[in-house]
Scaffold this active site. Structure first.
Site, PDB file in Angstrom:
ATOM      1  N   THR A   1      32.974  83.060  19.685  1.00 28.94           N
ATOM      2  CA  THR A   1      33.655  84.178  20.341  1.00 28.94           C
ATOM      3  C   THR A   1      35.119  83.815  20.585  1.00 28.94           C
ATOM      4  OG1 THR A   1      32.673  83.331  22.376  1.00 28.94           O
ATOM      5  CG2 THR A   1      31.708  85.329  21.439  1.00 28.94           C
TER       6      THR A   1
ATOM      7  N   HIS B   1      20.639  82.771  20.075  1.00 24.65           N
ATOM      8  CA  HIS B   1      22.046  82.367  19.964  1.00 24.65           C
ATOM      9  C   HIS B   1      22.283  81.163  19.085  1.00 24.65           C
ATOM     10  CE1 HIS B   1      23.743  84.929  23.214  1.00 24.65           C
ATOM     11  NE2 HIS B   1      22.504  84.850  23.663  1.00 24.65           N
TER      12      HIS B   1
ATOM     13  N   LYS C   1      38.978  85.876  20.347  1.00 26.98           N
ATOM     14  CA  LYS C   1      40.060  85.852  21.346  1.00 26.98           C
ATOM     15  C   LYS C   1      41.387  85.464  20.696  1.00 26.98           C
ATOM     16  CE  LYS C   1      36.396  84.712  24.517  1.00 26.98           C
ATOM     17  NZ  LYS C   1      35.616  83.627  25.155  1.00 26.98           N
TER      18      LYS C   1
ATOM     19  N   LYS D   1      30.733  71.543  15.356  1.00 25.31           N
ATOM     20  CA  LYS D   1      32.002  72.279  15.439  1.00 25.31           C
ATOM     21  C   LYS D   1      33.141  71.513  14.747  1.00 25.31           C
ATOM     22  CE  LYS D   1      30.600  74.481  19.820  1.00 25.31           C
ATOM     23  NZ  LYS D   1      30.607  75.940  19.595  1.00 25.31           N
TER      24      LYS D   1
ATOM     25  N   LYS E   1      37.116  74.591  22.345  1.00 22.47           N
ATOM     26  CA  LYS E   1      35.711  74.973  22.423  1.00 22.47           C
ATOM     27  C   LYS E   1      34.943  73.748  22.890  1.00 22.47           C
ATOM     28  CE  LYS E   1      35.907  75.975  17.916  1.00 22.47           C
ATOM     29  NZ  LYS E   1      35.321  77.288  17.786  1.00 22.47           N
ATOM     30  N   ARG E   2      33.627  73.898  23.162  1.00 21.49           N
ATOM     31  CA  ARG E   2      32.857  72.726  23.530  1.00 21.49           C
ATOM     32  C   ARG E   2      32.910  71.679  22.420  1.00 21.49           C
ATOM     33  NH1 ARG E   2      29.643  72.626  28.169  1.00 21.49           N
ATOM     34  NH2 ARG E   2      29.036  70.614  27.333  1.00 21.49           N
TER      35      ARG E   2
HETATM   36  O1  73E Z   1      27.958  80.463  18.280  1.00 17.85           O
HETATM   37  C1  73E Z   1      27.831  80.487  19.683  1.00 17.85           C
HETATM   38  C2  73E Z   1      27.774  81.920  20.159  1.00 17.85           C
HETATM   39  O2  73E Z   1      28.990  82.579  19.902  1.00 17.85           O
HETATM   40  C3  73E Z   1      26.558  79.755  20.112  1.00 17.85           C
HETATM   41  O3  73E Z   1      26.648  78.399  19.728  1.00 17.85           O
HETATM   42  C4  73E Z   1      26.387  79.860  21.622  1.00 17.85           C
HETATM   43  O4  73E Z   1      26.299  81.254  21.956  1.00 17.85           O
HETATM   44  C5  73E Z   1      27.487  81.975  21.652  1.00 17.85           C
HETATM   45  C6  73E Z   1      27.300  83.391  22.142  1.00 17.85           C
HETATM   46  O5  73E Z   1      26.373  84.083  21.366  1.00 17.85           O
HETATM   47  C7  73E Z   1      25.180  79.156  22.086  1.00 17.85           C
HETATM   48  N1  73E Z   1      25.074  78.419  23.212  1.00 17.85           N
HETATM   49  C8  73E Z   1      23.815  77.983  23.272  1.00 17.85           C
HETATM   50  N2  73E Z   1      23.162  78.415  22.224  1.00 17.85           N
HETATM   51  N3  73E Z   1      24.018  79.146  21.474  1.00 17.85           N
HETATM   52  C9  73E Z   1      23.234  77.162  24.321  1.00 17.85           C
HETATM   53  C10 73E Z   1      21.992  76.545  24.121  1.00 17.85           C
HETATM   54  C11 73E Z   1      21.440  75.786  25.131  1.00 17.85           C
HETATM   55  C12 73E Z   1      22.112  75.620  26.334  1.00 17.85           C
HETATM   56  C13 73E Z   1      23.341  76.229  26.521  1.00 17.85           C
HETATM   57  C14 73E Z   1      23.891  76.992  25.512  1.00 17.85           C
END
Ligand code: 73E
Length: 826
Positions: free
Chosen positions: A656, A359, A660, A554, A548-549
């Site tokens: 994501t 991710h 939305k 970001k 978003k976070r």
């Molecule tokens: O771009 C997003 C993505 O849409 C990405 O940053 C996020 O996952 C979403 C779903 O695919 C994400 N979160 C984390 N890594 N990628 C993450 C890493 C460590 C702890 C918690 C979350």
């Protein structure tokens, strides 16, 4: 009708009955929370029948099942969603109306289950919704955190965290399943024995601590198909209950320790998004739920199958990022040590059962556990990883003779660390990214060596979202309009049908209706803002939204610096034409992420100055929505005019939220990053506002030492002024130090990191120009309406139903189930 038990009269009776038996009250006497509980139990009654029917169907059909392993499931509220998916929302709303109960108010009584940080956890929740809706057998496997994502308060402009005590009133939808408890062991040592009888070496864990994992099951209701899957989240309980006899035996200390271990292990969700903190407790959490889930999957399989070699025909474990990657070693351990299989057989099974989703490429998110910590906590699992690594490196050396650089780059164990991503790739049969661009970056940059060695494993699965929650539930006005215009409700389970709306893009009446719905949703959000922030915003202004976070990549900082620039422009040129704008932010910062918290404070400070400056006639408003979460997100997406997706290109794997917004008719203002690329491809560049460096350009700069933000600072007067305003007291009541760190981060190299490492100043001009185009476009009312409508019309690709079908076709190969229930004609 879906189910006769939702028939109004029967349902009302059930609610009355529940209020009476749960609280000894009448409807009139019950509190809103008690009504929420009573209604939820009435709904659960109906769900349970379908749940049983689904499980019976599983027993008959014996379908292949996916276990979606995730540290996070950001489910959001269940009541409204369950009613929608049972196609009973309207009936229940009317029934409650007749009793003088407002369903919306009842829904607001439900705490938002927030067992996740952001995109990754919400994706898991959308996937569960789609799996049930498409009729596949699936379990979500996770942790029942006692406290989920913290609640955010803004005090004096600063973020303050308070615990999320989501279980305090009880969770009506869950079932505790004591009878399926599993023991999970930590620490101790491994004694090696030779067993003459079987001619095998045995590995026995001794002197360990253990906890009991107790599953809680939550129903996951499919849309209109009676299919109910299970989200199984694990609670921990001490095995040796705190008993006097253990005290007598001198085990007092151990008894206390095990109590503590059980209590701490599930205590709280780590609130870090895209960041690896390397805490021992986090590794305990990971092994805890992974071990319990795999044990449960194996026992279930063994109930109706006797050949473990065929496990891959019935079971697939999908690892949501590297967080559950100990799964591969745990599965090996069970097959080797408990089931007595040989290494090759066990490895063959494991590598056909496990698949991995990546991710993020953010370096600070990569999980690399220190070997001493890891091997102490999980001694047997560690031995197995050593052996996996040893065998893998033999292969690498065979393929690249004499290339020790390759060995170093690809090893699982290196430099005193366990690299979890490498373990996941070596043991998984599939490695996927979450948007096309992201997968390409994985293949050709981040995971290049692995892609070269095993290209067949790599594939893309562009993320998606569920239209059931984010349109039907969040935006009922638009949902009804879509149904009317398409002449069918089928878009609810087939979002590609939305393309049928394209023919209204030149229909002035339809455009006016579309924008009227947007306006009413803006009024709803304006009311929310007035209630929660005490700020009056004009629903006629452009609602420009970034929720978003909070993370530097970001670039909320880019957004707020641009607001500061606009404010300067309005002040310097009061006569200038300017379309009124409301900039809306919502974001939680991880509790220890200092710079992210500074950015929150800055946004609030700019809001204070701008919102209270009467001289600008309300042309500009800045709102920070406290405690951004799934429930208020639904209201925010519905009301947005502009969707800010402005990450530094290459950094946002997918995003994501972007989808939305699109679904709800808000054009994207963004960089060519993550899934934005595919959004633009679907909707057309003329219906989005794209700016900034490309991912290639960013990666190039990074590889060749960055760029010089000072040049921009010195040559661009507007930027110079805005940056200086961080330290001249404009937004800090004269305090020149409050935002010094942000100022420095933009202009000077600091320790390991380069000045402006997220290219904020580099992209500023291009962003400001794109923003100018947004304003011009918005002034053309019909032109804008067309863009907005086309965003909704072109969003079909971004349903999680499509994503899940691709996972099924390419990775999981699940069997479709048809749940048979006897009901009257539907
Ligand atoms: O771009 C997003 C993505 O849409 C990405 O940053 C996020 O996952 C979403 C779903 O695919 C994400 N979160 C984390 N890594 N990628 C993450 C890493 C460590 C702890 C918690 C979350």
């Amino acid at each position: 009708m879906y189910n006769p038990r939702f028939e109004k009269k029967a349902f009302k009776k059930e609610v009355e009955h529940n209020v009476k038996t749960l609280y000894r009250k009448t409807i009139d006497e019950a509190t809103p929370q008690q009504l929420f509980q009573a209604v939820s139990y009435a709904v659960k009654e109906v769900i349970i029948d379908d749940w049983i029917a689904t499980q019976d169907q599983f027993k008959k059909d014996d379908p292949k099942t996916v276990y979606y392993m995730s540290m996070e499931f950001l489910m959001g509220r269940a009541l409204g969603n369950n009613l929608i998916n049972m196609t009973a929302y309207r009936e229940v709303k009317e029934a409650l109306d007749e009793m003088g109960i407002d369903l919306n108010a009842i829904e607001d009584q439900e705490p938002d289950p927030a067992l996740g940080n952001g995109g990754l956890g919400r994706l898991a929740a959308c996937f569960l919704d789609s799996l049930a809706t498409l009729g596949y057998a699936a379990y979500g496997c996770g942790i029942r955190y006692r406290y989920g994502m913290f609640k955010q308060k803004i005090e004096n402009g600063y973020q303050v965290e308070t615990p999320d005590d989501w279980l305090k009133e009880g969770n009506p939808f869950e079932l505790r399943r004591e009878e399926y408890a599993k023991e999970v062991r930590f620490g101790g040592n491994i004694r090696v024995e030779y067993d003459d009888a079987t001619n095998r070496t045995k590995f026995v864990q001794e002197n360990y601590e253990s906890v009991l994992a107790i599953p809680y099951d939550m129903p996951v209701v499919g849309y209109g198909n009676h299919h109910v899957n299970t989200l199984r989240i694990w609670d921990a309980q001490a095995i040796t209950n705190f008993q006097l006899d253990s005290f007598d035996r001198g085990d007092y200390h151990k008894a206390v320790e095990q109590e503590n271990l059980a209590k701490t292990i599930v205590e709280v969700l780590y609130p870090n998004d895209n960041h690896y903190a390397g805490k021992e407790l986090r590794l305990k959490q990971q092994y805890f739920f992974v071990s319990a889930s795999i044990q449960a999957a194996i026992s279930k399989y063994k109930k109706s199958h006797d050949d473990l070699h065929k496990l891959p025909e019935k079971v697939v474990f999908q690892m949501n990022d590297t967080h559950p990657t100990v799964a591969v070693a745990e599965l090996m351990r069970i097959l080797l040590d408990e089931e007595g299989l040989g290494w090759n057989e066990a490895w063959d099974i494991t590598t056909h059962c496990c698949a991995y989703t990546n991710h993020t490429i953010m370096a600070e998110a990569l999980e690399k556990w220190p070997i001493d910590l890891f091997s102490k906590l999980l001694p047997r699992v560690y031995q197995i990883i050593q052996e996996i690594d040893r065998r893998f490196l033999i292969q690498v050396r065979e393929m690249y003779p004499g290339n020790e650089e390759k060995v170093r780059k690809m090893a699982i164990l290196y430099n005193g660390q366990v690299r979890m991503a490498h373990l996941a790739i070596v043991a998984g049969f599939s490695v996927n990214g979450v948007a096309r661009l992201h997968t390409e970056i994985l293949k050709h940059q981040e995971l290049k060596d692995f892609y070269e060695m095993m290209p067949e494993k790599f594939n893309n699965k562009t993320n998606g979202i569920t239209q059931r929650r984010f349109l039907m539930h969040g935006n009922p006005l638009l949902a009804d309009w879509v149904t009317e215009k398409l002449g069918t409700k089928n878009w609810i389970t087939d979002l590609s049908l939305m393309s049928g709306l394209k023919k209204y893009a030149d229909d002035p009446k339809a455009l006016a209706e579309f924008m009227d719905i947007k306006y009413r949703n803006k009024e709803r959000l304006a009311a929310y803002i007035l209630k929660h922030n005490g700020i009056e915003v004009d629903p006629r202004s452009i609602f420009d939204v970034q929720v978003k976070r909070l993370h530097e990549y970001k670039r909320q900082l880019l957004n707020i610096l641009h607001v500061m620039y606009l404010y300067n422009q309005i002040k310097e040129h009061p006569e200038m034409s300017f379309y009124p704008r409301t900039f809306i932010f919502g974001a939680k910062a991880s509790a220890g992420y200092i710079r992210a918290k500074e950015i929150i404070k800055l946004i609030n400070s700019v809001g204070d100055v701008v919102n209270n400056d009467r001289s600008i006639n309300g042309k500009l408003k800045v709102v920070f929505i406290e405690d951004y979460r799934v429930s208020n997100a639904e209201i925010i997406f519905a009301a947005a005019d502009v969707s800010e997706q402005i990450s530094t290109a290459s950094k946002e794997a997918s995003g994501t939220g972007n989808m939305k917004f699109m679904l709800n008719g808000a054009p994207t203002l963004g960089t060519m990053d993550g899934a934005n690329v595919e959004i633009v491809e679907e909707v057309g560049a003329e219906n989005a506002f794209i700016f900034g460096l490309s991912s290639e350009e960013v990666i190039n700069y990074e590889n060749y030492g960055g760029y010089h933000p000072q040049d921009i600072y010195h040559n661009d007067q507007d930027i110079h002024k805005v940056v200086d305003q961080l330290v001249d007291g404009t937004y800090s009541n004269g305090d020149t130090e409050m935002y010094r760190d942000l100022y420095n981060s933009l202009l000077t190299n600091q320790g390991g990191s380069r000045a402006d490492m997220y290219f904020i100043l580099k992209d500023f001009r291009s962003y400001a120009e794109a923003q100018k185009k947004v304003e011009e476009a918005y002034k053309d009312t019909e032109g804008w309406a067309k863009k907005a409508l086309l965003n909704t019309a072109c969003c079909g690709k971004f349903t999680s139903d499509r994503t899940i079908q691709e996972y099924v076709d390419d990775i999981w190969h699940l069997d479709k189930i048809k749940v048979e229930v006897e009901t009257e004609e539907e």
